[in-house]
Design an enzyme around this catalytic site. Structure first.
Site, PDB file in Angstrom:
ATOM      1  N   HIS A 310       0.860  -1.195   0.000  1.00  0.00           N
ATOM      2  CA  HIS A 310       0.000   0.000   0.000  1.00  0.00           C
ATOM      3  C   HIS A 310       0.890   1.237   0.000  1.00  0.00           C
ATOM      4  CE1 HIS A 310      -3.161   2.831   1.128  1.00  0.00           C
ATOM      5  NE2 HIS A 310      -3.996   1.908   0.714  1.00  0.00           N
ATOM      6  N   ASP A 367      -7.928  -5.252  -0.221  1.00  0.00           N
ATOM      7  CA  ASP A 367      -8.401  -6.119  -1.308  1.00  0.00           C
ATOM      8  C   ASP A 367      -8.049  -7.581  -1.110  1.00  0.00           C
ATOM      9  OD1 ASP A 367      -7.521  -3.350  -3.247  1.00  0.00           O
ATOM     10  OD2 ASP A 367      -9.555  -4.104  -3.017  1.00  0.00           O
TER      11      ASP A 367
HETATM   12  C1  SDX Z   1      -6.110   0.093  -3.116  1.00  0.00           C
HETATM   13  O1  SDX Z   1      -4.317   4.539  -2.127  1.00  0.00           O
HETATM   14  C2  SDX Z   1      -5.267   3.944  -1.530  1.00  0.00           C
HETATM   15  O2  SDX Z   1      -5.710   4.321  -0.472  1.00  0.00           O
HETATM   16  C3  SDX Z   1      -5.857   2.771  -2.287  1.00  0.00           C
HETATM   17  C4  SDX Z   1      -6.890   1.927  -1.567  1.00  0.00           C
HETATM   18  C5  SDX Z   1      -8.149   2.704  -1.323  1.00  0.00           C
HETATM   19  O3  SDX Z   1      -8.871   2.355  -0.382  1.00  0.00           O
HETATM   20  O4  SDX Z   1      -8.466   3.608  -2.155  1.00  0.00           O
HETATM   21  O5  SDX Z   1      -6.355   1.488  -0.337  1.00  0.00           O
HETATM   22  C6  SDX Z   1      -7.265   0.710  -2.406  1.00  0.00           C
HETATM   23  O6  SDX Z   1      -5.850   0.431  -4.236  1.00  0.00           O
HETATM   24  C7  SDX Z   1      -5.241  -0.883  -2.369  1.00  0.00           C
HETATM   25  C8  SDX Z   1      -4.024  -1.383  -3.223  1.00  0.00           C
HETATM   26  C9  SDX Z   1      -4.512  -2.461  -4.197  1.00  0.00           C
HETATM   27  N1  SDX Z   1      -3.421  -2.828  -5.128  1.00  0.00           N
HETATM   28  C10 SDX Z   1      -2.787  -3.984  -5.023  1.00  0.00           C
HETATM   29  O7  SDX Z   1      -2.979  -4.808  -4.129  1.00  0.00           O
HETATM   30  C11 SDX Z   1      -1.797  -4.253  -6.175  1.00  0.00           C
HETATM   31  C12 SDX Z   1      -0.495  -4.826  -5.600  1.00  0.00           C
HETATM   32  N2  SDX Z   1       0.197  -3.784  -4.840  1.00  0.00           N
HETATM   33  C13 SDX Z   1       1.248  -3.034  -5.532  1.00  0.00           C
HETATM   34  O8  SDX Z   1       1.063  -2.856  -6.892  1.00  0.00           O
HETATM   35  C14 SDX Z   1       1.679  -1.801  -4.729  1.00  0.00           C
HETATM   36  O9  SDX Z   1       1.901  -2.220  -3.456  1.00  0.00           O
HETATM   37  C15 SDX Z   1       0.783  -0.563  -4.713  1.00  0.00           C
HETATM   38  C16 SDX Z   1       0.413  -0.121  -6.073  1.00  0.00           C
HETATM   39  C17 SDX Z   1      -0.452  -0.817  -3.906  1.00  0.00           C
HETATM   40  C18 SDX Z   1       1.585   0.555  -4.029  1.00  0.00           C
HETATM   41  O10 SDX Z   1       2.680   0.808  -4.826  1.00  0.00           O
HETATM   42  P1  SDX Z   1       3.748   1.967  -4.453  1.00  0.00           P
HETATM   43  O11 SDX Z   1       3.375   2.661  -3.219  1.00  0.00           O
HETATM   44  O12 SDX Z   1       3.974   2.779  -5.688  1.00  0.00           O
HETATM   45  O13 SDX Z   1       5.033   1.144  -4.096  1.00  0.00           O
HETATM   46  P2  SDX Z   1       6.093   0.555  -5.145  1.00  0.00           P
HETATM   47  O14 SDX Z   1       5.371  -0.047  -6.325  1.00  0.00           O
HETATM   48  O15 SDX Z   1       7.116   1.612  -5.411  1.00  0.00           O
HETATM   49  O16 SDX Z   1       6.721  -0.648  -4.298  1.00  0.00           O
HETATM   50  C19 SDX Z   1       7.842  -0.446  -3.437  1.00  0.00           C
HETATM   51  C20 SDX Z   1       8.609  -1.776  -3.504  1.00  0.00           C
HETATM   52  C21 SDX Z   1       9.033  -2.166  -4.945  1.00  0.00           C
HETATM   53  O17 SDX Z   1      10.145  -3.002  -4.827  1.00  0.00           O
HETATM   54  P3  SDX Z   1      11.681  -2.369  -4.964  1.00  0.00           P
HETATM   55  O18 SDX Z   1      11.644  -1.408  -6.126  1.00  0.00           O
HETATM   56  O19 SDX Z   1      11.909  -1.690  -3.629  1.00  0.00           O
HETATM   57  O20 SDX Z   1      12.559  -3.575  -5.184  1.00  0.00           O
HETATM   58  O21 SDX Z   1       7.753  -2.844  -3.058  1.00  0.00           O
HETATM   59  C22 SDX Z   1       7.547  -3.760  -4.135  1.00  0.00           C
HETATM   60  C23 SDX Z   1       7.885  -3.019  -5.408  1.00  0.00           C
HETATM   61  O22 SDX Z   1       8.291  -3.927  -6.438  1.00  0.00           O
HETATM   62  N3  SDX Z   1       6.134  -4.156  -4.103  1.00  0.00           N
HETATM   63  C24 SDX Z   1       5.676  -5.392  -4.304  1.00  0.00           C
HETATM   64  C25 SDX Z   1       4.283  -5.323  -4.126  1.00  0.00           C
HETATM   65  N4  SDX Z   1       3.944  -4.065  -3.834  1.00  0.00           N
HETATM   66  C26 SDX Z   1       5.089  -3.351  -3.818  1.00  0.00           C
HETATM   67  N5  SDX Z   1       6.325  -6.560  -4.621  1.00  0.00           N
HETATM   68  C27 SDX Z   1       5.541  -7.650  -4.758  1.00  0.00           C
HETATM   69  N6  SDX Z   1       4.188  -7.662  -4.616  1.00  0.00           N
HETATM   70  C28 SDX Z   1       3.534  -6.516  -4.290  1.00  0.00           C
HETATM   71  N7  SDX Z   1       2.215  -6.515  -4.137  1.00  0.00           N
END
Ligand code: SDX
Length: 432
Positions: A310, A367
């Site tokens: 998140h 989710d």
């Molecule tokens: C919602 O914003 C809100 O409030 C949203 C929400 C709401 O109520 O409106 O809460 C609802 O959208 C919840 C999120 C649902 N999405 C997912 O579950 C999709 C999977 N999650 C990721 O795509 C990610 O965690 C996000 C999109 C939710 C957040 O992404 P960020 O904040 O941009 O973080 P990032 O992508 O820069 O990740 C930081 C690191 C990265 O690794 P490194 O570059 O440090 O090596 O964490 C890793 C990412 O690759 N990472 C994950 C991961 N999420 C982040 N690695 C594996 N699996 C994951 N799910």
């Protein structure tokens, strides 16, 4: 009168010159540097892809503390209102800023009943979508079309907002149920005046002439809780979209339609559908958890664990905790067992003990478990994000209203840093 607390200015030194920038503290001591005069003072803008460090507005609707896993709506803790309220009470709270008294609650209920139907002409729209049209595509079209049937919204948006809010909250439920019924070729079931908000939705979804549906109180309670948990979440992607589109003077229906499209993304509200697809894939691949955990950790692999991570929460999403607890209760009382729940639990346990997830503060979000409950209620996977939209609607409305009422509210227009070609002479076609 602004509610932010003031504090000593921040100073910024650029090209040897020092500038003062005001600091604002929020009610819960969240703090920000007000850069409203930065460009004018320094000639510099800020660069912040994804707005990770940027507060787009002040707001008195929802508070999140990502470190402590705190979420509150208008000051009320999510744990308490998820336990003690019904969804339309929380919808009223978000839109009007206070919990309804009995009279306000009854008036709101009556408005929702009055507005439950959609114009009969709109029902023909459903006949012109392809049979497998994604429900979120249909929802955004139908909600946007409401602006053609209720044009009074564009005259004086805030004057008619109470009625428009009730109209939208009631009609989106009917549109969602009709979308499902059309997708399975069942006759439409109209809203009934004797059923409450969630009971009506379940009945419109599942009642059938030959197999009457029994609205069970446990199912109604579970749906109320899910919709409450999704009702608002400060400036997330879809809410920021609703505010940005609304800032251009677009009517509420069309602003909400834009929010529906933003929510659809698998990184946002679409994650609840992606979680179930992911769990099914793992289950069908012999519960090979290690393979998918390794894929999620592999930067060269686009696969991510849906429902994990998140932007704000760097600990458990409080909503995810509540939903996870509700899963057991509901499956037991409905006498439903779902192998995906065991898969989800196992995946969570492995991830939370893996250094990659721990050091990145990746926890289950709202989710991760919600789909298990939707499945237990009989809601098909391709309707999960529609359910998210039903819950989020009051939050979108409240945030749109707040933006419209802001005396300093301006059209949203971020800047950029240009990294393209330097100025160059035009080359006529004959010389290219
Ligand atoms: C919602 O914003 C809100 O409030 C949203 C929400 C709401 O109520 O409106 O809460 C609802 O959208 C919840 C999120 C649902 N999405 C997912 O579950 C999709 C999977 N999650 C990721 O795509 C990610 O965690 C996000 C999109 C939710 C957040 O992404 P960020 O904040 O941009 O973080 P990032 O992508 O820069 O990740 C930081 C690191 C990265 O690794 P490194 O570059 O440090 O090596 O964490 C890793 C990412 O690759 N990472 C994950 C991961 N999420 C982040 N690695 C594996 N699996 C994951 N799910």
């Amino acid at each position: 009168m602004s509610k932010e607390k003031s504090a000593p200015d921040a100073t910024l030194t650029v090209e040897g010159k020092t500038y003062s920038l005001p600091v604002v503290f929020g009610t819960e001591n969240d703090r920000a540097i007000d850069i409203g005069t930065l460009l004018q003072q320094t000639g510099y803008t800020t660069l912040d892809p994804g707005y990770k460090n940027t507060a787009s507005c002040t707001s008195d609707i929802t508070f999140l503390d990502g470190k402590e896993g705190i979420l509150s709506y208008r000051g009320y803790a999510i744990e308490e209102i998820a336990e003690k309220c019904v969804f339309i009470e929380v919808a009223f709270l978000l839109v009007h800023g206070h919990l309804p008294n009995p009279t306000e609650y009854e008036n709101f209920r009556q408005l929702l009943k009055r507005f439950a139907l959609i114009h009969e002409d709109m029902i023909h729209f459903f006949d012109h979508f392809p049979p497998n049209a994604p429900p979120m595509a249909i929802l955004s079209v139908m909600v946007n079309s409401l602006s053609s049937y209720y044009p009074e919204m564009s005259d004086d948006p805030l004057k008619t907002l109470d009625a428009t809010a009730a109209r939208l909250i009631s009609k989106i439920r009917t549109i969602a149920a009709f979308t499902y019924k059309k997708s399975v070729g069942h006759p439409l079931v109209y809203p009934r005046p004797d059923l409450n908000y969630c009971g009506n939705f379940l009945n419109m979804m599942f009642d059938k002439p030959v197999h009457p549906y029994t609205v069970r109180p446990e199912a109604v309670a579970a749906l109320n809780k899910l919709l409450i948990l999704h009702a608002d979440h400060e400036q997330n992607c879809s809410t920021s979209t609703v505010r940005l589109v609304g800032s251009a003077g677009v009517n509420l229906y069309s602003s909400i339609s834009a929010g529906i499209n933003a929510l659809w993304g698998p990184l946002h509200g679409g994650a609840n559908e992606a979680v179930v697809t992911m769990l099914e894939t793992i289950h069908n691949d012999g519960d090979n958890f290690k393979k998918y955990i390794d894929k999620a950790k592999d930067r060269s692999d686009p696969f991510k664990l849906s429902g994990f991570g998140h932007r704000v929460y760097k600990t458990f999403d409080p909503r995810g905790k509540i939903i996870k607890e509700a899963c057991d209760d509901l499956l037991e009382v409905l006498n439903v067992s779902d192998p995906l729940l065991d898969i989800a639990r196992r995946l969570e346990e492995i991830a939370l003990n893996d250094q990659y997830f721990v050091e990145r503060n990746l926890f289950p979000n709202v989710d991760f478990y919600s789909g298990i409950i939707y499945r237990a209620l009989g809601i098909p996977t391709n309707m999960f994000t529609v359910m998210f939209a039903l819950g989020r609607l009051p939050g979108w409305i409240a945030q749109w209203k707040e933006q419209q009422e802001d005396p300093n509210g301006k059209i949203g227009r971020p800047r950029q840093v240009y990294i393209g070609e330097p100025s160059r002479p035009f080359v006529p076609m004959s010389k290219r």
